[in-house]
Enzyme design. Sequence first.
Site, PDB file in Angstrom:
ATOM      1  N   ASN A 145       7.239   8.006  64.826  1.00 29.62           N
ATOM      2  CA  ASN A 145       7.829   6.854  64.115  1.00 29.62           C
ATOM      3  C   ASN A 145       9.099   7.173  63.327  1.00 29.62           C
ATOM      4  OD1 ASN A 145       6.247   8.263  62.246  1.00 29.62           O
ATOM      5  ND2 ASN A 145       5.999   6.458  60.973  1.00 29.62           N
ATOM      6  N   GLU A 164      -0.053  14.805  56.641  1.00 34.56           N
ATOM      7  CA  GLU A 164       0.274  13.420  56.271  1.00 34.56           C
ATOM      8  C   GLU A 164      -0.318  12.537  57.349  1.00 34.56           C
ATOM      9  OE1 GLU A 164       1.409  12.099  53.675  1.00 34.56           O
ATOM     10  OE2 GLU A 164       2.116  13.919  52.674  1.00 34.56           O
ATOM     11  N   CYS A 207       4.244   4.814  57.859  1.00 35.59           N
ATOM     12  CA  CYS A 207       2.980   5.104  57.165  1.00 35.59           C
ATOM     13  C   CYS A 207       3.013   4.525  55.750  1.00 35.59           C
ATOM     14  CB  CYS A 207       2.659   6.588  57.176  1.00 35.59           C
ATOM     15  SG  CYS A 207       4.053   7.628  56.859  1.00 35.59           S
ATOM     16  N   GLU A 230       5.361  17.129  50.384  1.00 30.80           N
ATOM     17  CA  GLU A 230       6.564  17.405  51.166  1.00 30.80           C
ATOM     18  C   GLU A 230       7.768  16.949  50.360  1.00 30.80           C
ATOM     19  OE1 GLU A 230       6.266  17.218  55.431  1.00 30.80           O
ATOM     20  OE2 GLU A 230       4.846  15.589  55.217  1.00 30.80           O
TER      21      GLU A 230
END
Length: 476
Positions: free
Chosen positions: A147, A245, A279, A457
């Site tokens: 994505n 993630e 997300c 991150e």
Amino acid sequence: MQANYIAGQWLNGVSERPNINPSDTEDLVGHYAQADAAQAEEAIAAAHAAAPAWGLSSPQMRADALDKIGSEIQARREELGQMLAREEGKTLPEAIGEVGRAAAIFKFFAQEALRVRGDKLASVRPGIEIEVTREPLGVVGIITPWNFPIAIPAWKIAPALAYGNTVVFKPAELVPGSAWLLADIISRAGLPAGVFNLVMGPGSVVGQALLDDRRVAGISFTGSQATGQRVALAAVKRGAKFQLEMGGKNPLVVLADADLEQAVNCAIQGGFYSTGQRCTASSRIIVERSIYTRFAEHMTELTRALRVGHALKAQTQIGPVVDASQLQQDLDYIAIARQEGARLLAGGELLTLERPGHYLAPALFGDCDNAMRHCQEEIFGPVLSLIPCDSYEHGLKLANDTPFGLSSGICTSSLKHASHFKRNSQAGMVMVNCPTAGVDYHVPFGGRKGSSYGPREQGSYAAEFFTSVKTSYIQA
Ligand code: ADP
């Protein structure tokens, strides 16, 4: 055919895979090499051999290389954006924006290479000094989803290299074009052979090879919960460091005192842009009952007005769904929502446009109950659920009633409620009067509960994952 990059060489795979444009399934973007487990192993061996020297290399050299990569990405952002929009289906402005973000990330981590800090303390024992330092892990395996085909690889590869790790990068099967262009740029930045490797291929083969190889000291993964759990189990078994993630079911709470126009825009932007395939997308819009009808009417009007189309066409606001299997998942959840008694206010049907593509009219559901399955499970498409709530407290409770915890938002003009929400929302990222999606590149990104695992991150917090802390005791 575009090849894999291993030990400084471009190598054909054991087969190749076509890259298809989701806006026009008759448009073949290209053919990309597919590695087998043996070729993945070659890449791991190359990264392993390059790790000791790279780990001790001058930070200035690493900074220069990363800066050069960032500059080339930035200079070629139109071309890279075209590729990204063509293979993934987000609109061209969104794609160019993502490429710009990738460039900024490389430039940020170029500087971070020079800012690796340590501590010096006195020991409780006289005559001894203590140093706390950070060292690279060694070989890092990077496994990414489709994505954000360039931004997610950038935010894993840049810190990995900045802190002195070598990399084996396995991109998602659906978006090899952006990954290949990124690898091509990295291959010309003057890194020693083996420091960076690109291995395209199936997750179950190439990804799995990274999980199972003892030489891979760390795995940074973004993708589904099911694969994330596989990563975790494999990594724990052999003592590798890992970072996951895995998506979200992000709530946006809209209180009666919110600026209605702003709240509707946050919901449309956060829920439907990038085809809802983020997300951090808002998928649950929790609205105070006293404004619910007005809000739902306005949302319905704006949802119906969204222009769905070819990702490369100037007037398009919402591109296609990424592929047939994701489209089927979206349609299945739309059917589930209807069966559960949610009211379809707009969209939800397949669209036939000029070119054959995976086009879906953004779906807006009203009168949803947070316990419904489509409000609990991640759909990853342009599907939004409106959930009425009785009060701020009720809205907060519903917002937190989810197995996920990536991003959350509130629209309100009340400082009291905004501050309370900021403190009590069970999410890694909280937005006040902003969409739940759309984050900066220089600050930590990550969530709680089922969304994330391991250190954050991005930003300087990335050092937590990509380095290992050493405590040394020195007696003169
Ligand atoms: P998505 O639903 O986004 O495709 P996946 O978790 O299936 O999520 O994919 C995310 C990344 O994980 C992709 O690069 C994919 O190839 C990879 N992957 C899939 N299966 C495995 C596996 N068994 N081991 C390692 N990586 C995998």
